[in-house]
Design an enzyme around this catalytic site. Structure first.
Site, PDB file in Angstrom:
ATOM      1  CG  ASN A   7      -4.842  -3.406   4.234  1.00 26.72           C
ATOM      2  OD1 ASN A   7      -5.957  -3.263   3.721  1.00 26.72           O
ATOM      3  ND2 ASN A   7      -3.732  -3.526   3.518  1.00 26.72           N
ATOM      4  NE  ARG A  91      -4.275   0.191   1.388  1.00 23.75           N
ATOM      5  CZ  ARG A  91      -3.451  -0.475   0.596  1.00 23.75           C
ATOM      6  NH1 ARG A  91      -2.765  -1.488   1.050  1.00 23.75           N
ATOM      7  NH2 ARG A  91      -3.310  -0.111  -0.652  1.00 23.75           N
ATOM      8  CG  HIS A 180      -1.094   1.270  -5.163  1.00 26.60           C
ATOM      9  ND1 HIS A 180      -0.934   0.943  -6.478  1.00 26.60           N
ATOM     10  CD2 HIS A 180      -1.415   0.128  -4.516  1.00 26.60           C
ATOM     11  CE1 HIS A 180      -1.146  -0.353  -6.652  1.00 26.60           C
ATOM     12  NE2 HIS A 180      -1.449  -0.875  -5.470  1.00 26.60           N
ATOM     13  NE  ARG A 241      -6.714  -5.012 -10.001  1.00 26.94           N
ATOM     14  CZ  ARG A 241      -6.022  -4.586  -8.937  1.00 26.94           C
ATOM     15  NH1 ARG A 241      -4.923  -3.859  -9.103  1.00 26.94           N
ATOM     16  NH2 ARG A 241      -6.419  -4.874  -7.731  1.00 26.94           N
ATOM     17  CD  GLU A 384       0.884   0.444   0.531  1.00 28.02           C
ATOM     18  OE1 GLU A 384      -0.180   0.851   0.067  1.00 28.02           O
ATOM     19  OE2 GLU A 384       1.382  -0.647   0.225  1.00 28.02           O
TER      20      GLU A 384
END
Ligand code: AMP
Length: 398
Positions: A7, A91, A180, A241, A384
């Protein structure tokens, strides 16, 4: 088969090596500060001590080489030879509208990853470097790209179109993509299995609440809506965010403070959300601690967060005309019982009742709703990396 999952972020590289015979993690680790002073690799082999390598990593290729060296290191390694790695799963952030599933990497796939640099400017270049570094370091081994956007490609037009001039969609592919995806796919599937729902007749909402947060609505295993957009900035209020905001705010602040559009986006991505509202931290543990000591802004930030999660859940219940199960996952969703309780307190009208005791217990997959609750609510830990390893194995063996 042993599968390496990579990743690559803008300045980091996380990895896990799986033995897929029993889906066991043999080693995991992270390279940090790639391309900066003080690069460091922290390698954690299963059953052995942590191994820290402080060496310059000017780019992701060097980081990949150091990871491979650590994996075969005589003392700290977990395999004898690089050839023991059967395949690599990457990923990859953005595939635009091109791929709705994982795919074995070839030149065409690399071209698509490159074409999407505009859409994922921080991640896609790093993802491609990771792929090319592996091609060089372990030539001939299959590599699989697992896209963060892929699971959401089943959204209908009415969910993904922005109400702006159509030409921008035609010219630049401006639309909602969602992120996601690997987590939403993994958790929604597990939720159906765990709750014993009919996979072909199921309505599930997944709340992936972490430092970045997103929600998805999943009907019969297919995503029909999600809260993140063209970029991960849309939707819920997050660690740093802003999430949804009146776009006119950007112009207003820019004019008042003499900032350009890039500075404004930096503020909305890095200085807003829980951090911006509270002035304390982006970490929910710090926020609850501050709120308990009477910090009103920390409490307000938490209230904003939970309120917006509840509003999204409500809107997705409307979008799906009902819901069978709601699953919480990721750092906050799995660990923060106060957030879950606060969110669910808005949903009593749906016949949702919280099992306080179950909600307060830390642990693996579990229900947090009472047996008579009309909607099953659960905590499903996301994984994940395992999902990427499984997809890689399935494609390589197909
Ligand atoms: P993630 O992005 O999924 O890794 O989630 C990271 C975030 O989860 C952290 O920034 C924290 O805000 C939150 N988190 C982790 N552990 C806990 C905990 N025990 N209680 C509350 N929040 C937590």
């Amino acid at each position: 088969m042993k599968i390496l999952v990579l990743n690559c972020g803008s300045s980091s590289l996380k990895y896990q090596l799986f033995d897929m015979v029993n889906e066991e993690v043999l080693a995991k680790g992270i390279c940090e500060r790639i391309g900066a002073e003080g690069s460091v690799l922290t390698h954690k082999p299963e059953g052995k001590d942590k191994y820290v390598v402080e060496k310059p990593m000017p780019d992701h290729s060097t980081a990949v080489e150091l990871v491979l060296e650590a994996l075969i290191d005589k003392e700290h390694g977990v395999i004898d030879h690089i050839d023991d790695i059967g395949a690599v799963g990457h990923r990859v952030l953005h595939a635009g509208q091109k791929y709705s599933a994982s795919i074995i990497v070839n030149e065409d796939v690399k071209k698509v990853v490159r074409e999407c640099f505009d859409l994922g400017p921080l991640h896609n270049p790093a993802n491609l470097i990771g792929i090319e570094a592996c091609e060089k370091a372990i030539p001939g081994k299959p590599q699989v790209a697992v896209f963060d956007t892929a699971f959401h490609q089943t959204m209908p037009e009415k969910a993904y179109m922005y109400a702006i001039p159509y030409e921008y969609y035609e010219k630049y592919d401006i639309r909602k993509y969602g992120f996601h995806g690997t987590s939403h796919a993994f958790v929604s599937k597990r939720a159906v299995e765990f709750a014993g729902l009919d996979p072909d007749n199921s309505k599930v909402i997944v709340c992936h609440l972490g430092n970045g947060s997103s929600i998805s609505a999943v009907v019969n295993g297919k995503c029909v809506d999600t809260s993140m957009g063209l970029t991960p900035l849309e939707g819920l209020a997050m660690g740093t965010r802003s999430g949804d905001i009146d776009p006119a705010v950007v112009q207003f602040i820019a004019n008042k403070e003499g900032k350009d559009i890039n500075e404004m986006l930096n503020i909305l991505n890095k200085k807003s959300g829980m951090l911006g509202l509270s002035g304390v931290s982006s970490d929910f543990r710090d926020l609850w601690a501050a709120a308990e000591e009477g910090n009103k802004r920390a409490q307000m930030a938490l209230d904003v967060f939970c309120y917006r999660v509840a509003k999204y859940i409500g809107s997705y219940i409307a979008a799906m005309n009902g819901v069978d199960a709601i699953a919480f996952t990721a750092g906050v969703g799995e660990n923060d019982h106060d957030v879950r309780k606060n969110v669910l307190s808005y949903l009593g009208y749906m016949g949702i009742t919280l099992d306080e005791e179950a909600n307060n217990v830390r642990g693996p997959e579990r229900y947090i709703s009472t047996p008579d609750s009309k909607v099953k609510v659960m905590v499903i830990p996301t994984d994940e990396e395992l999902k990427i390893a499984r997809e890689t194995k399935a494609l390589v063996e197909a």
